[in-house]
Write an enzyme that holds these catalytic residues in place. Structure first.
Site, PDB file in Angstrom:
ATOM      1  N   LYS A   1      76.201  23.111  34.607  1.00 31.39           N
ATOM      2  CA  LYS A   1      75.406  23.515  33.487  1.00 31.39           C
ATOM      3  C   LYS A   1      74.825  24.846  34.129  1.00 31.39           C
ATOM      4  CE  LYS A   1      73.515  22.307  29.531  1.00 31.39           C
ATOM      5  NZ  LYS A   1      74.262  21.428  28.430  1.00 31.39           N
TER       6      LYS A   1
ATOM      7  N   ASP B   1      74.802  25.928  24.598  1.00 30.86           N
ATOM      8  CA  ASP B   1      73.762  25.074  24.561  1.00 30.86           C
ATOM      9  C   ASP B   1      72.580  25.673  23.751  1.00 30.86           C
ATOM     10  OD1 ASP B   1      73.239  22.367  25.692  1.00 30.86           O
ATOM     11  OD2 ASP B   1      71.289  23.412  26.413  1.00 30.86           O
TER      12      ASP B   1
END
Ligand code: NDP
Length: 462
Positions: free
Chosen positions: A141, A181
């Site tokens: 991430k 995201d």
């Protein structure tokens, strides 16, 4: 003092609470101040430690301790020039969490609240989620504390180019493949892909969520929200129910919220709320396909605020600085951000008749909220299972890029649907309690863990 999810199961708690506490004390000491990371690890530890105790090979090899330590954390400066010619400096991050079953894979988040603890929680969850999809993807991430809101397209482009100038040296189609995201949609992916291509002189599948004309996959924009609803559909099926006539609450109004609304509506549900960081709208007559098209234009093109919905549709009401969980419903589809449902919200949802929660956002429910769901034995699909459709379809985009071909809309949707059905089956396999209740938290954690753990055992101490 609040009870943990684990403490709600006294039979298990008596044997393993000490092991969980000792494990968590080490995590907290090693990662000070990273509260979201502690929260995510604790939720997993509470269901996994009993399983690990029963399978000592994982304990001896310290698999959980290793999974909780990123393989690599990259932190960098992102300098860029705003439209006034002033220098701006943001932080850039990439957490390369685990590559046991494939290249690191996970989104980039651009939001002012981004910090190391939040990205580590997201990367940690991603490891289990990616494993659950059955596709060969490790977990990662990244992101920045950059806020795209209120910035011009040129500012966003200059920021993305600067961000990618550093990130490019750490990623690659067989190493680490970021996606979008919060705050990173098609526009941002485009600017970053362009910069990567320029720096490397390579047209490869280094990012997913690309535009259709340049390597993207059909259904990728829809995938997280559609998958979240497909997962809910499977949960409903277990009880002989479906979406028809069900009142649904959706939070957020971004990518996930929009497509969760679309799919829930297509299956016969009635979505009555949407929100953003300023409050929520309640439209008791339902957010139809036509109204959703307006929201998509408002949010994706005009980049406006959700309260503007009420100017266009006066039958709806805006509630400033509030979240939708006070509205009566059957199904809740949280799709905005972490910790957006606390214990009180969860109690309110259940008191108002809610019997199913399927999470599109990552960790939207606090530990207290999860405790309430489990106490009342409602159907609860945690994000790492219910929102895995996004990354699964990113995996399908990677496959198409490698083969240099594109599948049809129907083909990708069918594969997504099958993956969500299989994730649900896996949760049922590992999460069914002796009394028949399906604890999807336990199911998702153990189901995601086993494949990664076996790969780590096979690959030795690396
Ligand atoms: P978007 O940026 O498209 O939308 C985010 C939405 O959530 C916006 O409506 C935003 O409101 C709201 N929001 C963000 N932060 C906050 C906050 N602190 N408080 C209240 N509202 C907030 O993001 P996505 O739809 O892509 O992501 C939503 C969630 O889904 C995130 O948790 C993400 O990690 C998760 N997710 C996304 C996937 C994907 O494929 N995109 C895959 C799996 C999970 P505002 O505009 O006011 O900021």
């Amino acid at each position: 003092m609040t009870l943990s999810v684990y403490e709600t199961k006294p039979a298990m708690a008596s044997g393993y609470q000490q092991a969980v506490d000792e494990f968590m004390a080490k995590i907290i000491a090693k990662n000070p101040g990273e509260k979201e990371f502690h929260q995510a690890v604790k939720e997993v530890a509470e269901t996994l430690i009993p399983f690990i105790e029963e399978n000592p090979k994982y304990k001896t090899a310290k698999i959980l301790e290793r999974i909780a330590e990123p393989e690599r954390v990259i932190l960098f400066r992102v300098p860029w020039l705003d439209d006034k010619g002033e220098i701006q400096i943001n932080k850039g991050y990439r957490i390369e969490m685990n590559s046991a079953i494939g290249p690191y894979k996970g989104g980039l988040r651009f939001h002012p609240t981004v910090n190391l603890g939040i990205l580590k929680f997201l990367a940690f969850e991603q490891v289990f989620k990616n494993s659950l999809t059955t596709l060969p993807m490790g977990g990662g991430k990244g992101g920045s504390d950059f806020d795209p809101k209120g910035k011009s397209d040129n500012e966003v482009m200059r920021f993305c180019q600067s961000f990618m100038t550093e990130l490019a040296r750490h990623i690659g189609p067989d190493t680490d493949v970021p996606a979008g995201d919060i705050g990173v949609g098609g526009r941002e992916i485009g600017y970053m892909f362009g910069q990567y291509k320029r720096l490397r002189n390579e047209f490869t599948g280094v990012l997913t969520g690309k535009g259709l004309d340049w390597g993207g996959s059909l259904i990728r924009p829809e995938a997280t929200g559609y998958g979240q609803v497909y997962f809910a559909k499977e949960m409903l099926k277990m009880k002989g129910l479906d979406f028809k006539g069900k009142i649904c609450l959706v939070s957020g109004s971004g990518n996930v919220a929009q497509y969760a609304t679309q799919k829930a509506t297509q299956l016969g549900g009635k979505v009555v709320t949407l929100s953003d960081s300023e409050g929520y709208i309640h439209d008791p007559s339902g957010i139809t396909e036509e109204k959703l098209a307006y929201v998509m234009h408002l949010k994706n093109v005009k980049r406006g605020r959700i309260k503007e919905y009420c100017d266009k549709y006066p039958e709806a009401k805006f509630f400033a600085d509030k979240r939708p969980w006070e509205v009566k419903c059957d199904i809740a589809l949280p799709s905005a951000t972490q910790n957006e449902i606390d214990g009180h919200d969860a109690e309110m949802l259940i008191a108002n008749g809610c019997f199913l929660v399927s999470e599109g956002a990552n960790m939207p429910s606090t530990p207290e909220a999860i405790e309430v769901y489990l106490k009342h034995k409602i159907m609860y699909g945690p994000g790492k299972a219910a929102n895995a459709g996004g990354v699964a379809t990113s995996g399908l985009e990677m496959s198409q890029n490698s083969m240099r071909l594109s599948w049809s809309r129907e083909e990708v949707d069918e594969r997504l649907h099958t993956i969500m059905i299989n994730i649900h089956k896996n949760c049922v396999k590992f999460g069914t309690e002796p009394d028949g209740f399906i604890n999807y938290v336990k199911g998702a954690n153990i189901g995601g863990f086993v494949k990664v753990a076996e790969a780590m055992l096979a690959q030795g101490l690396v």
